[in-house]
Design a protein around this motif. Structure first.
Motif, mmCIF file in Angstrom:
data_model
loop_
_atom_site.group_PDB
_atom_site.id
_atom_site.type_symbol
_atom_site.label_atom_id
_atom_site.label_comp_id
_atom_site.label_asym_id
_atom_site.label_seq_id
_atom_site.Cartn_x
_atom_site.Cartn_y
_atom_site.Cartn_z
ATOM 1 N N GLN A 473 1.371 4.060 7.032
ATOM 2 C CA GLN A 473 2.715 3.736 6.565
ATOM 3 C C GLN A 473 3.258 4.772 5.573
ATOM 4 O O GLN A 473 4.443 5.108 5.609
ATOM 5 N N LYS A 476 4.819 7.924 7.175
ATOM 6 C CA LYS A 476 6.047 7.822 7.972
ATOM 7 C C LYS A 476 7.168 8.624 7.308
ATOM 8 O O LYS A 476 7.191 8.779 6.078
ATOM 9 N N GLY A 479 11.869 4.959 5.492
ATOM 10 C CA GLY A 479 11.594 3.536 5.332
ATOM 11 C C GLY A 479 11.207 3.226 3.897
ATOM 12 O O GLY A 479 11.232 4.100 3.023
ATOM 13 N N ILE A 481 8.402 1.247 1.174
ATOM 14 C CA ILE A 481 7.101 0.626 0.900
ATOM 15 C C ILE A 481 7.181 -0.011 -0.482
ATOM 16 O O ILE A 481 7.483 0.667 -1.468
ATOM 17 N N LEU A 574 11.860 8.407 2.546
ATOM 18 C CA LEU A 574 10.737 7.493 2.336
ATOM 19 C C LEU A 574 10.789 7.032 0.884
ATOM 20 O O LEU A 574 10.758 7.859 -0.032
ATOM 21 N N SER A 604 15.001 -1.656 6.955
ATOM 22 C CA SER A 604 14.498 -0.622 6.044
ATOM 23 C C SER A 604 13.033 -0.795 5.644
ATOM 24 O O SER A 604 12.336 0.177 5.364
ATOM 25 N N ASN A 606 9.117 -1.130 5.635
ATOM 26 C CA ASN A 606 7.969 -0.747 6.470
ATOM 27 C C ASN A 606 6.720 -1.550 6.110
ATOM 28 O O ASN A 606 5.992 -2.000 6.982
ATOM 29 N N LEU A 607 6.450 -1.672 4.799
ATOM 30 C CA LEU A 607 5.200 -2.281 4.342
ATOM 31 C C LEU A 607 5.414 -2.912 2.968
ATOM 32 O O LEU A 607 6.074 -2.331 2.109
ATOM 33 N N VAL A 670 2.610 -5.797 7.045
ATOM 34 C CA VAL A 670 3.303 -4.775 7.840
ATOM 35 C C VAL A 670 4.527 -5.420 8.485
ATOM 36 O O VAL A 670 4.421 -6.479 9.119
ATOM 37 N N SER A 672 6.486 -5.857 11.168
ATOM 38 C CA SER A 672 6.483 -5.644 12.618
ATOM 39 C C SER A 672 7.820 -6.089 13.217
ATOM 40 O O SER A 672 8.698 -6.601 12.513
ATOM 41 N N ARG A 676 10.572 -8.533 11.550
ATOM 42 C CA ARG A 676 11.967 -8.090 11.377
ATOM 43 C C ARG A 676 12.925 -9.144 11.923
ATOM 44 O O ARG A 676 13.973 -9.428 11.321
#
Length: 725
Positions: A473, A476, A479, A481, A574, A604, A606-607, A670, A672, A676
């Protein structure tokens, strides 16, 4: 030969004998109202001790006429903890019963754990316990008392011929004659003491060696509690060079008797020297060399700091003490001169150096009405390290202000600053907070060790599965985190480690922090200053024009900051940031609460990582044990014979706590496609949590239970950091 086997043989010999054993001992089984004794009765019955001891049952609340050799005091559900602790002390310290065991029923463990250090017992047994372990503990004390009886009640006579350690161990079937011969041969070849040779060959362990040596010589053993409770003034009675050369340390002073832990209680020359040096009666106790040396290193380092402060006393007049004066009466030249005194400079440096060596995260310098206290926070707990003279307080605070570029004349308002200390090749950032109190200014120094922030993501405490997710992640291109958790849970360390992983010459990395916790090479860092209008939001708007690839936002606190962060994540950046929520799924609801539309949020994120810190079990005193049913039920665990549980008994190295160091537990959510969709529908947090767990996410509690199974931490630690979840 195994120690347990030897003890069982001794027990069987006593049981099988047609005649009563030569040494008959009395055992009292005590509880309030004589209730709740059934489990302990069964343990005694199964251990075949009934033919070696005379057993009586006594009311623990009415033991004024009790006389016995061994007392087993049982703590049951509904008993008052304070009363129990007091009665244990009376049994052991006032009535002088030779051996006192505290027996704690399984459903009362949590009550006793809080006051474990106060219980003046030879040992604490938590039920349920293996009958073999129970027998070993009792038999060890019975054998020791038997040896003492054989010697009679005379005081220790060093000229008297005592039974040798080897003879003692063979006579009690702890080792065989052949093993003794091998140990003696090994001893002649190495020049070691016999006890050390037996330990190295694996015939006995270190604790058994110390116990039997103490019995042979007629002296008590130095227990970890004795080291932990020692006072700095008592330790200082013996000069450091003598303590280090002869491996001894003063631990307790009662009237004219000084208790000294030493590795050789037969060293008459040392005993005479200590008596002449201190003008006190010396009471020697047998200690492990490792425990003594560790305590010597710890205490004499603090003694050196204390002397630095004490030496300053004649140099300061009353004007250096804290006085509630008006601003115009403050003499800045005198204050600055006091802060620049060589003794104060050395003292402040020593306080910081000692804290770094002890792995402390914070230093608290706290003025009280009549004293000044310095405490360090180590592994989450505060420990008192010294108490400099009260009149040095203002000079110490002034020195800290000078180092961190603060206003030395301002003593009414809080101030925040920063300093960098270099220790050899090691740089340590220190964040300083000054707070006015009724007795003067309190200073808290947050230590930000470069070695911790440059830690690789591989040793934060991630499992291999979580590490794979985290690495994928953070690599990437865009996105968001988010790392969540309370203050002090290690969020900054995790994010800095992530930046170290992704940092390279091809990427422009910018951070916005309040404050900047640690300076990192190759990264642009912005310190938020709301006093001049430099907020998170205004900084982020400017950063967008700096062509960033990766942005770290210290904390998302409001709608404006969150909105800019989300838009940055959607436009090819990021973004790393932190949020204060209890678990990972709650972060989504928090974003919605501060006004972020679910559509933007789902696109937006990601994790989301939720994390806590749990304390590691001290490896020096790690032992296996059986936790109570109440603790297992709190974690929904079932008793499994294949599952082993561990805890730290408490030793000199961990200062009696049973813990050393901390490790992270993590919850990786995560975002997914399925999650979402749930975010877009603005479903409740529990639905998102259930979906994440269905996709393989481990909760914080499950991650903690894994560490318990692996023997890294304890059930109590996992419960403590996950109770609100």
């Amino acid at each position: 030969m195994n120690i347990n086997t030897g003890i069982e043989k001794q027990m069987m010999q006593a049981t099988d004998s047609k005649q009563p054993p030569e040494a008959t001992f009395s055992l009292a089984l005590l509880s309030y109202g004589r209730n709740g004794l059934e489990s302990t009765r069964q343990l005694i019955a199964s251990s075949t001790l009934t033919k070696m001891v005379r057993i009586t049952e006594v009311d623990l609340g009415n033991h004024s006429h009790l006389q016995c050799d061994i007392a087993l005091a049982v703590f049951c559900l509904g008993d008052k903890t304070s009363k129990y602790v007091s009665d244990i002390a009376l049994l052991h310290l006032v009535k002088k019963i030779p051996v006192v065991f505290a027996v704690i029923q399984e459903n009362t463990r949590s009550d006793i754990e809080k006051r474990k250090s106060e219980i003046a017992a030879d040992d604490i047994i938590f039920l349920p316990v293996d009958p073999g372990v129970f027998s070993k503990k009792l038999m060890t004390h019975i054998i020791a008392m038997k040896i003492q009886r054989e010697k009679g009640n005379s005081r220790l006579d060093f000229k008297m011929r005592t039974q040798s350690l080897g003879e003692m161990l063979v006579n009690h079937d702890i080792i065989t004659p052949l093993e003794l011969k091998k140990a003696l041969d090994y001893q002649r070849g190495t020049g070691q003491r016999l006890g050390d040779a037996l330990v190295e060959l694996g015939y006995i362990d270190e604790d058994q060696k110390m116990h039997f040596l103490a019995s042979q010589l007629g002296v008590p053993m130095a227990v970890p509690k004795l080291y932990a409770s020692a006072e700095i003034n008592t330790v200082a009675l013996i000069p450091e060079h003598i303590a280090k050369r002869h491996h001894c340390i003063a631990l307790e002073l009662e009237e004219n008797e000084l208790t000294v832990a030493m590795i050789d209680v037969l060293d008459l020359r040392l005993l005479d020297s200590l008596r002449d040096l201190t003008d006190l009666t010396i009471k020697p106790v047998l200690g492990k060399q490792e425990d003594i040396d560790t305590s010597v290193e710890r205490f004499y380092r603090d003694i050196a700091s204390h002397k630095e402060a004490s030496d300053l006393m004649p140099e300061f007049e009353d004007n250096v003490e804290f006085l509630q004066e008006k601003d115009e009466e403050v003499n800045l030249e005198e204050i600055a001169a006091a802060g620049a005194e060589l003794g104060i400079v050395r003292l402040v440096h020593m306080l910081i150096a000692n804290a770094v060596k002890d792995r402390a995260s914070d230093i608290h310098i706290e003025p009280m009405e009549k004293e000044l206290i310095v405490r360090n926070r180590v592994d989450g707990d505060l420990r008192k390290v010294m108490s400099p003279p009260k009149r040095t307080h203002q000079a110490i605070i002034t020195r800290i202000k000078i180092l961190s570029n603060l206003d030395i004349a301002e003593r009414r308002l809080p101030q925040d600053g920063r300093m960098v200390v270099k220790m050899g090749h090691r740089e340590v950032d220190i964040r300083v907070s000054i707070l006015p109190t009724i007795f003067g200014e309190k200073a808290v120094l947050r230590i930000l060790d470069k070695e911790a922030f440059e830690r690789s993501v591989t040793n934060l405490g991630f499992t291999q599965y979580d590490l794979g997710i985290f690495k994928s992640q953070i690599l990437k291109p865009y996105g968001m985190i988010i790392v969540t958790g309370p203050t002090g849970s290690g969020k900054s360390t995790t994010l800095y480690s992530a930046l170290q992983k992704v940092k390279n010459i091809t990427r422009n990395i910018v951070t916005v922090e309040d404050p900047v916790e640690f300076h990192m090479e190759g990264i642009t860092q912005v310190h938020v200053n709301t006093k001049i209008g430099l907020s998170f939001a205004s900084s982020l708007r400017s950063i967008l024009r700096q062509d960033p690839d990766i942005v770290l936002i210290g904390e998302i606190r409001d709608n404006e900051t969150a909105d800019i962060a989300i838009k940055m994540a959607l436009t090819g950046h990021l973004v790393f940031s932190t949020l204060h929520t209890n678990d990972a799924a709650s972060a989504i609801a928090r974003f919605v609460d501060i006004g972020i539309p679910p559509l933007l949020l789902g696109s937006s994120l990601n994790l989301i990582v939720a994390q806590r810190l749990v304390r590691r079990i001290c490896l020096k005193c790690k032992v296996e044990y059986e936790p109570g049913e109440e603790l297992l039920e709190q974690l929904n665990l079932q008793t499994d014979h294949d599952m082993n549980f561990f805890r730290g008994e408490g030793c000199v190295n961990c200062n009696g706590t049973g813990y050393s160091g901390r490790i992270g537990i993590f919850e990786m959510l995560v975002v997914s496609k399925a999650i979402r969709k749930l975010i877009l529908r603005n479903v409740p947090t529990m639905d998102i949590q259930d979906q994440a767990e269905h996709e393989g996410m481990k909760t914080l509690r499950q991650a903690g239970i894994d560490l318990v199974h692996n023997g890294v931490t304890t059930i109590e630690q996992v419960i403590a950091v996950t109770t609100e979840i």
